[in-house]
Design a protein around this motif. Structure first.
Motif, PDB file in Angstrom:
ATOM      1  N   HIS A 100       0.787  -1.238   0.000  1.00 15.49           N
ATOM      2  CA  HIS A 100       0.000   0.000   0.000  1.00 15.49           C
ATOM      3  C   HIS A 100       0.813   1.279   0.000  1.00 15.49           C
ATOM      4  O   HIS A 100       0.305   2.322  -0.376  1.00 15.49           O
ATOM      5  CB  HIS A 100      -0.973  -0.031   1.188  1.00 15.49           C
ATOM      6  N   GLY A 157       3.331   0.335  -3.460  1.00 13.86           N
ATOM      7  CA  GLY A 157       2.621  -0.090  -4.661  1.00 13.86           C
ATOM      8  C   GLY A 157       3.075  -1.419  -5.228  1.00 13.86           C
ATOM      9  O   GLY A 157       2.978  -1.658  -6.436  1.00 13.86           O
ATOM     10  N   HIS A 165       5.093   6.065  -4.394  1.00 12.26           N
ATOM     11  CA  HIS A 165       3.999   6.024  -3.450  1.00 12.26           C
ATOM     12  C   HIS A 165       2.716   6.424  -4.169  1.00 12.26           C
ATOM     13  O   HIS A 165       2.624   7.492  -4.757  1.00 12.26           O
ATOM     14  CB  HIS A 165       4.274   6.995  -2.293  1.00 12.26           C
ATOM     15  N   LEU A 166       1.750   5.547  -4.140  1.00 14.12           N
ATOM     16  CA  LEU A 166       0.498   5.780  -4.850  1.00 14.12           C
ATOM     17  C   LEU A 166      -0.644   5.653  -3.879  1.00 14.12           C
ATOM     18  O   LEU A 166      -0.634   4.783  -3.015  1.00 14.12           O
ATOM     19  CB  LEU A 166       0.303   4.695  -5.916  1.00 14.12           C
ATOM     20  N   GLU A 172      -4.840   5.208  -3.728  1.00  7.37           N
ATOM     21  CA  GLU A 172      -5.994   4.901  -4.555  1.00  7.37           C
ATOM     22  C   GLU A 172      -6.782   6.170  -4.875  1.00  7.37           C
ATOM     23  O   GLU A 172      -7.105   6.948  -3.983  1.00  7.37           O
ATOM     24  CB  GLU A 172      -6.884   3.943  -3.787  1.00  7.37           C
ATOM     25  N   ASP A 195      -0.556  10.268  -8.593  1.00  5.44           N
ATOM     26  CA  ASP A 195       0.717   9.724  -8.141  1.00  5.44           C
ATOM     27  C   ASP A 195       1.442  10.846  -7.391  1.00  5.44           C
ATOM     28  O   ASP A 195       1.639  11.929  -7.918  1.00  5.44           O
ATOM     29  CB  ASP A 195       1.513   9.338  -9.374  1.00  5.44           C
TER      30      ASP A 195
END
Ligand code: TPP
Length: 945
Positions: A247, A250, A293-294, A296, A300
């Motif tokens: 999480h 990614g 680091h993404l 939801e 981005d």
């Protein structure tokens, strides 16, 4: 300056003044002289309570004001003792000073006093001291404990207090943020539950109980992105790692699921098919990756996060992460010192509540945090505190009140926060980040949660913590708590949270069924070495270049006043290039490399001068004390040169340099031990990272370890760098191990190490003490200006009469000088003495050539100064035997096996060495006599002791 001045007798400072007045009344000498003079004429009944300096409408009782002020100060400093930090509901310890009755005042008394006796933002939004105190109790004694009393810097203290009391990092999330958080927690929680049900009984070290750590990292990285920080380096242990990988970095679910797959029967790869020599891999909860680091549904955030791979050895990744971060922060492309931009990378360390106070490396790493050579502009630390270390409770795990107390000695602000209060957790992170950006110092969050299962999921925790686990069984997850809260706030409808869980779970099931989730791929093999190690590049530097570099290093800036004695020595020893000693050769190697654009970083205990006063990389102006580093000022330089004295640490400093070298692939990074022995304090770093990082994680490092080694009668310590340890750890070309005997050899191997950038591995160098200035170790300009590093140095004299040589002595390092400098050397016309300079990779070809060059050889001796169970013998013996295929005897000459590396008596040392030299030249018979003599010496020494 007096502690107070007259104009401070009013308004916000009044409480402080009254406290001082109390002190003055008890002991006039306890305040400074000026304040004493003021108090002598001051009438406290004249105190103004309206904050404007006018005469008070209702003169207050000084005792009550003083009591109220103390009470308020204690809320600020010790409110954390009454904060509800434990999600499992244990009562906080509390503190009697947090009750007004302790000061003989009542709530009513407080209600009669104005809020102006309280400094800061709270005074502005309240009118009575009671309201202010209630507000402060709400802020300081709720689910967050602010532990700042140990921060001495007033600016920081005021900033921290203002940050808490203005609540500028806290407050409630708006509906959108609140819902986003729920989605995030749903993923975090459902991911663990999915793994739990799907891969029953497999270890995953679930995050459950400290789930908030994932949204906290999200917030941190979003903040970093907002302020333009392009990268973060993250270090953490097993707990919650899979969740963070999925999480925060990614890592696709299919990859994680695939790693849980047990290969079906018949699918087990054969050893022959395994990913290749030199690759052993690691368990999934140790692997590192680099990812963006993404979040939801969000853009981005474009912070590239590097999760450093780590061993099981808890906390040992900390300095490695710091080294990586420092390397990422430095621009090494210009001459001079590297230019650091602390906003180029954000270091983040997650700790365990048992490991952080327990493992010394954590303290060593904190000690690096503000040092010139090591600072990284502030690390954000989070202790994922689950109130247990395996089965051990805090009473048995640390002698401090909190797991975080170690940080206090370093004046690092600490926030304890209840992991079941999501808003408080996020506020803590925002404050931490803002503090880091404001002061460029470390900040620590003690995230107090619990552990849903045993230490791993197969463990039964109620064997050891039955009561705690009884509570945990019935305790809702933070997702459930937050969902309920959002329902109550009317942000989500009833049933919405459950629907989210079902959606996420179904998505995971779908991914798990996909073919990609079945295919196990080996990771991290990008750096696996393939080219042979004994390949030695051309490293000679033309004489004219060396001469010009030498001259440039002897230049001093105008007006610089060098130490006259040192300068005389410099001019004498380094003024010409006829006889180049060890340190001189090193300086020339460094100068030639920075000229070629290779940045250099050299650190160690007292490394700037050199333990043996040999290096003097930094000169000090005798009048101003100013520093001058010649290698940062030579006009030829095209890259940076950094040299730092390290703090007195081995494990953290070695780890830091390892991390730096992993990241800075362009640089030559050297770590020097004061004496080689002390490197074993960092043994975990050597075993877990230096020698095995590439085989486990494909993480390559070109770190050079300079380890002073040699038996000179200095006793059990200061003699041996434990060469045997490195040779035992050498396999599949993981490291290079060398013990050079000439300045030129050192020059060439340093340059070779810098040039082998495609084929990096650590270089372990035994370095000299007496050889530093030994004429036999000195080299000529010609030797630096031609040739390259020689893995084996044959006996040039004996080579002339090779047919008459019957005995070949092989040795390594300083003992060579004792052998060829001995009286027997000239007598022993039938004996050649060759030096093995590169021990690993074993220079088989070169040794075969040397041995083959003496056609009438009758025996090969391995002679060493270390005891038989140490040094290179155990490593050399089988290899030499194989090399001569049983056609020649391989004989050991040296000390017997011993538990301690060297004798305490310098006298015994001298005599024993003399015997060994004698045995080496006079053969077996002489040897036996010598051995008997040595035993005699030993017996006499022991009796005499
Ligand atoms: C240096 C070291 N010593 C011992 C261990 C064995 N060990 C693994 S986890 C653990 C407990 C760690 O507790 P804590 O730091 O609270 O982290 P948690 O597992 O609770 O998240 C121990 C002792 C280890 N991994 N590393």
């Amino acid at each position: 300056m007096s502690e107070i001045s007259e104009r401070e007798f009013y308004g916000p400072n009044l409480g402080y003044v009254l406290e001082l007045y109390e002190r003055f009344r008890e002991d006039p000498d306890s305040v400074d002289e000026e304040t004493r003079r003021l108090f002598e004429h001051w009438r406290p009944r004249e105190v103004s309570l309206d904050g404007r300096g006018g005469v008070a409408a209702a003169p207050a009782d000084v005792e009550k004001i003083v009591g109220a002020t103390k009470f308020i100060r204690h809320i600020r400093d010790f409110g954390h003792m009454a904060a509800h930090l434990d999600p499992l509901g244990s009562e906080p310890p509390g503190d009697p000073t947090l009750d007004p009755s302790f000061y003989r005042i009542s709530e009513e008394d407080l209600a009669e006093l104005p809020s102006s006796i309280v400094d800061g933002p709270v005074a502005g939004r309240t009118s009575t001291a009671k309201e202010a105190a209630d507000e402060l109790r709400r802020l300081y004694c709720s689910t967050t404990g602010y532990d700042f009393g140990h921060v001495h810097d007033p600016e920081e203290r005021f900033w921290l207090r203002e940050a808490v009391e203005s609540e500028r990092f806290g407050g409630k999330l708006d509906a959108g943020e609140a819902k986003r958080l729920l989605k995030r927690l749903t993923r975090v929680d459902t991911f663990e539950k999915f793994l739990h049900r799907t891969f029953l009984g497999q270890k995953r070290f679930s995050v459950e109980g400290n789930d908030m750590v994932v949204p906290m990292l999200d917030r941190l990285l979003e903040l970093a992105a907002d302020s333009g920080i392009p990268g973060a380096v993250l270090g953490m242990a097993h707990r919650g790692r899979l969740n963070v990988l999925a999480h925060v970095l990614g890592k696709p679910y299919e990859k994680i699921f695939a790693e849980f797959q047990q290969p079906e029967k018949g699918e087990q790869p054969s050893v022959a098919e395994s990913p290749g020599e030199g690759w052993v891999g690691d368990v999934k909860y140790h692997l590192g990756i680099r990812g963006y680091h993404l979040e939801e549904g969000e853009e981005d955030t474009r912070v590239e996060v590097t999760l450093a791979p780590n061993p099981s050895h808890l906390e040992h990744v900390n300095p490695v992460v710091e080294g990586m971060a420092r390397a990422a922060q430095e621009d090494r492309g210009n001459p001079g010192a590297p230019e650091q931009d602390v906003d180029a990378a954000l270091p983040i360390l997650l700790h365990g509540d048992a490991a952080f106070p327990g493992e010394g490396v954590a303290a060593e790493t904190l000690n690096l945090s503000r040092l010139r050579g090591y600072a990284t502009g502030g690390t954000i630390h989070i202790i994922t505190n689950n109130q247990l270390g395996f089965t051990t409770e805090k009473e048995d795990a640390y002698s401090t009140t909190y797991a975080s107390d170690l940080a206090k000695g370093f004046e690092i602000p600490v926030v304890h926060v209840n992991a079941d209060d999501p808003e408080a957790c996020l506020a803590a992170v925002s404050m931490a980040y803002a503090y880091r950006q404001r002061f460029h110092k470390d900040f620590l969050i003690d995230l107090v949660g619990y552990r849903r299962y045993g230490h791993n999921e197969g463990d039964e925790p109620s064997y050891t913590q039955p009561l705690m686990y009884e509570k945990i069984r019935n305790h809702p997850s933070v997702r459930e708590i937050w969902a309920k809260e959002l329902e109550e706030r009317g942000i989500i409808e009833e049933g919405e949270a459950e629907r989210l869980v079902e959606e996420v779970y179904a998505k995971m099931q779908e991914i798990h069924r996909s073919p990609a989730a079945k295919k196990v791929e080996e990771e991290g093999m990008g750096d696996a070495p393939r080219t042979p190690l004994v390949e030695i590049p051309e490293t000679a530097v033309p004489a004219e270049r060396l001469e010009a570099l030498n001259e440039a290093m002897l230049e001093r800036p105008e007006g610089f006043n060098p130490n006259p004695k040192l300068e005389r020595l410099f001019r004498r020893n380094r003024g010409s290039l006829e006889q180049i000693d060890w340190a001189h050769a090193e300086a020339l190697a460094f100068a030639s490399l920075v000229e070629e654009g290779v940045p250099i970083r050299l650190t160690g205990e007292d490394t700037e001068r050199g333990t043996f006063s040999q290096r003097h990389a930094v000169l000090h102006d005798v009048e101003t004390g100013e520093r001058y580093v010649p290698l940062q000022n030579i006009p030829q330089a095209k890259a940076s040169f950094a040299v730092y004295n390290s703090p007195l640490s081995e494990v953290a400093t070695m780890g830091f340099e390892y991390g730096y070298s992993v990241y800075a692939r362009d640089a030559l990074v050297l770590w020097e031990a004061q004496y080689g022995d002390f490197a074993n304090v960092g043994q975990a770093m050597i075993d877990q990272f230096v020698v095995s990082g590439q085989a486990k994680w494909g993480q390559s490092s070109g770190l050079v370890m300079l380890l002073p080694h040699g038996y000179e009668g200095q006793g059990p310590e200061h003699s041996s760098a434990r060469l045997e340890r490195y040779l035992q750890l050498a396999a599949q070309e993981n490291i290079r191990v060398a013990n050079c005997t000439t300045a030129a050899q050192y020059f060439h191997i340093l340059r070779a190490q810098a040039m082998l950038t495609d084929n990096r591995r650590p270089l372990i160098l035994m370095t000299p003490k007496s050889l530093l200035r030994h004429p036999m170790a000195a080299s000529t300009l010609e030797e630096l200006a031609s040739g390259r590093f020689q893995p084996v140095l044959d006996d040039a004299e004996a080579r002339e009469r090779s047919d008459s040589i019957e005995r070949l002595i092989l040795c390594s390092g300083k003992f060579y000088t004792e052998l060829v400098g001995s009286e027997y050397r000239d007598e022993a016309e039938d004996t050649a003495v060759a030096r093995v300079e590169l021990l690993y990779p074993f220079p088989e070809e070169q040794l075969r050539e040397v041995i083959g060059g003496y056609p009438n050889l009758r025996e090969v001796l391995w002679v060493q100064e270390e005891p038989k169970n140490m040094g290179a013998w155990s490593f050399m013996e089988p290899r030499l035997r194989e090399l001569v295929s049983g056609e020649l005897p391989i004989i050991y000459v040296g000390k017997p096996a011993r538990p301690s590396p060297a004798q305490g008596s310098a006298n015994f040392h001298r005599r024993e060495h003399a015997e060994i030299v004698s045995r080496a030249f006079r053969g077996e018979d002489g040897g036996r006599k010598a051995e008997a003599a040595v035993r005699g010496v030993q017996a006499r020494t022991t009796q005499g002791a």
